[in-house]
Enzyme design. Structure first.
Site, PDB file in Angstrom:
ATOM      1  N   LYS A  90       0.947  -1.179   0.113  1.00  0.00           N
ATOM      2  CA  LYS A  90       0.144  -0.087  -0.116  1.00  0.00           C
ATOM      3  C   LYS A  90       0.745   1.130  -0.089  1.00  0.00           C
ATOM      4  O   LYS A  90       1.958   1.139   0.543  1.00  0.00           O
ATOM      5  CB  LYS A  90      -0.969   0.046   1.358  1.00  0.00           C
ATOM      6  CG  LYS A  90      -2.071   1.122   1.221  1.00  0.00           C
ATOM      7  CD  LYS A  90      -2.899   0.795   2.495  1.00  0.00           C
ATOM      8  CE  LYS A  90      -3.850   1.826   2.670  1.00  0.00           C
ATOM      9  NZ  LYS A  90      -4.658   1.587   3.792  1.00  0.00           N
TER      10      LYS A  90
ATOM     11  N   SER B 265      -9.467   1.499   3.101  1.00  0.00           N
ATOM     12  CA  SER B 265      -8.625   2.216   2.139  1.00  0.00           C
ATOM     13  C   SER B 265      -7.632   1.384   1.434  1.00  0.00           C
ATOM     14  O   SER B 265      -7.011   1.966   0.582  1.00  0.00           O
ATOM     15  CB  SER B 265      -8.091   3.580   2.767  1.00  0.00           C
ATOM     16  OG  SER B 265      -7.199   2.824   3.918  1.00  0.00           O
TER      17      SER B 265
ATOM     18  N   SER C 158      -9.999  -1.065   7.259  1.00  0.00           N
ATOM     19  CA  SER C 158      -9.269  -0.819   6.186  1.00  0.00           C
ATOM     20  C   SER C 158      -8.718  -2.091   5.320  1.00  0.00           C
ATOM     21  O   SER C 158      -8.123  -2.123   4.113  1.00  0.00           O
ATOM     22  CB  SER C 158      -8.204   0.571   6.300  1.00  0.00           C
ATOM     23  OG  SER C 158      -9.029   1.536   6.260  1.00  0.00           O
TER      24      SER C 158
END
Length: 501
Positions: A84, A166, A190
């Site tokens: 990420k 996310s 997330s």
């Protein structure tokens, strides 16, 4: 050979890849090439990758040579992994949290997570798109959208199905077989939400099991990195590579003698025969019939496999009106600490700078506004406000003593069962406790585009436990996965990119 390798690699697990490299059937370099081919072929549809590591092929070649000379480092030697975009890597990739304000930011050092992965022999293949600032930018921002990367789409229904946030790019890329697995981060949902929405296994670890050093933060009370993979075994392998104590992150000191560098011994499907799992019905009341049916089917499978089901389980905290003060207050302090250490020609060194930068570049940066950033900036950034201190104490008491721990002790439970990120993830996040989600089926829900329920979207079954109960959760999740095998690969060949406004 390359077409044959691409067909083989679809849904291949880490153990199969490792065995193939050990026997000389394939090399790490070939794995990297085939994933790059798939990224070129499919990521124009999904928009999951912000950038490829320009050194990935050279790293794979070096690891192939090391395997010949010294042997394998272990499970992850030569395995291509995505990270990420809020996880620092000291290389030629940027770390931006999806923000154009940090689009040119190069980390001065590896995050602890990246360092652990490199030491294990993983190839850091690239950085994935994410909801900007991990979603802590605006209450209106679309999950998976960032000003730097645009919108990530769900491979099971691009433009139709919710991708989850996310860690959206990490989830969608792994689901689409664009890498062996990926690392996401979670403050509240997330990892679990996008894993659930993309038919993946996601593990949100106990706070302190994985170091947060070098990760762009939201709130230190809840932030953690964790694995996202297509199987429980792959997620367990990744988790073991991430865990270690880090003197720069004092929370990790609590993991001494409570963490493992290898979680694969806990892949025990037979454990379900003695597992006790609680059903917190209060958290199911907003589920529609299609999703409730998935929960009931999961409960039936667990019973069939010998688990003791306690139904219902009541948590004293169920009616608690939660506030967002912990994240609001910690975000400013934690982000300022991170940004203040950045060097080079970076235009922002504080949350105040970020807000000003976004206003000056509103056409690019403020598609969905920045109300949450402004809300956090209004705090002192000292973490001394009474409202913060009261909320932090209350969150912990209600989520632990009056929540998860109460239920587990009252009924001698191993875990609580939730659907995806519905209710349980926020509870576990406030407690700092672990959760794991496993593919649970598919339901015609979560559509965000007009035209009706044309696609059945993935739904995960999530198990939540107390602090450092990852071994038990892995046993339960593995047993459920082996009994159901719900995951199917997305049909990307027939997908067409759909613009979502």
């Amino acid at each position: 050979m390359e077409n044959e390798l691409e067909r083989w690699i679809i849904e291949a697990d880490i153990a199969s890849m490792q065995q193939a490299m050990n026997t000389g059937r394939v090399t790490s370099e070939q794995l990297v090439h085939v994933y790059l081919t798939r990224i070129e072929k499919y990521d124009s549809i999904l928009n999951t990758i912000l950038e490829i590591n320009p050194d990935a092929i050279d790293i794979a070649k070096a690891l192939d040579e090391e395997r010949k000379v010294k042997g394998s480092r272990g499970f992850l030697h030569g395995i291509p992994i995505l990270l990420k975009d809020n996880i620092d890597t000291h290389d030629r990739m940027h770390t931006s949290a999806g923000s154009i304000a940090l689009a040119e930011s190069f980390a001065a050092a590896d995050s602890f997570v990246a360092d652990q992965l490199r030491a294990a022999g993983a190839v850091l293949l690239g950085k994935t798109n994410m909801t900007e600032w991990a979603g802590y930018m605006s209450g209106d921002i679309w999950a998976g959208y960032s000003s730097r990367g645009g919108l990530t789409l769900n491979p099971y229904g691009p433009g139709e199905l919710f991708v989850g946030g996310s860690s959206s790019g990490s989830a969608a890329a792994t689901a689409a077989n664009l890498a062996a697995a990926a690392i996401g981060t979670e403050t509240s949902g997330s990892i679990i939400s996008p894993a659930s929405q993309n038919s993946l296994v996601g593990i949100k670890p106990t706070i302190g099991l994985v170091s947060r050093t070098g990760i762009i933060p939201i709130a230190h009370s809840q932030d953690t990195a964790g694995p996202m993979a297509r199987t429980v075994s792959d997620a367990a392998i990744l988790l073991g590579a991430l865990t270690n104590m880090d003197e720069r992150d004092v929370e990790t000191l609590a993991s001494k003698r409570r963490s493992f560098q290898d979680y694969t011994p806990f892949l025990d499907a037979n454990y379900l025969q003695k597992a006790r799992i609680g059903i917190p019905r209060f958290y199911y009341h907003e589920l529609d019939k299609a999703r409730l049916d998935i929960v009931e089917a999961a409960i039936a499978v667990l019973k069939q496999k010998g688990a003791t089901i306690v139904d219902p389980v009541v948590l004293p905290c169920e009616q608690t009106p939660w506030d967002g003060n912990v994240m609001r207050y910690e975000f400013k302090k934690d982000l300022n600490d991170y940004l203040s250490k950045l060097s080079g020609k970076i235009p922002v060194h504080s949350l105040e700078d970020v807000i000003a930068y976004n206003e000056a570049h509103a056409n690019q940066a403020l598609k969905y506004g920045q109300g949450t950033l402004i809300w956090s900036e209004e705090t002192s950034g000292t973490l001394t406000e009474q409202a913060y201190l009261d909320s932090k104490k209350r969150d912990k008491e209600m989520s632990c003593e009056q929540g998860i721990d109460h239920a587990l002790k009252e009924h001698q439970l191993d875990a609580l069962l939730f659907l995806g990120a519905e209710g349980g993830t926020d509870l576990a996040a406030r407690a700092g406790y672990p959760s794991i989600t496993v593919p649970g089926g598919y339901a015609a829900t979560g559509i965000i585009a007009p035209g009706g329920y044309t696609t059945k979207g993935p739904q995960g079954i999530t198990f939540v436990g107390t602090a450092f109960s990852e071994p038990t959760l892995i046993k339960i999740a593995y047993g459920f996965e082996q009994a159901t095998k719900h995951r199917i690969q997305p049909e990307l060949a027939t997908a067409a990119k759909i613009e979502v406004e």
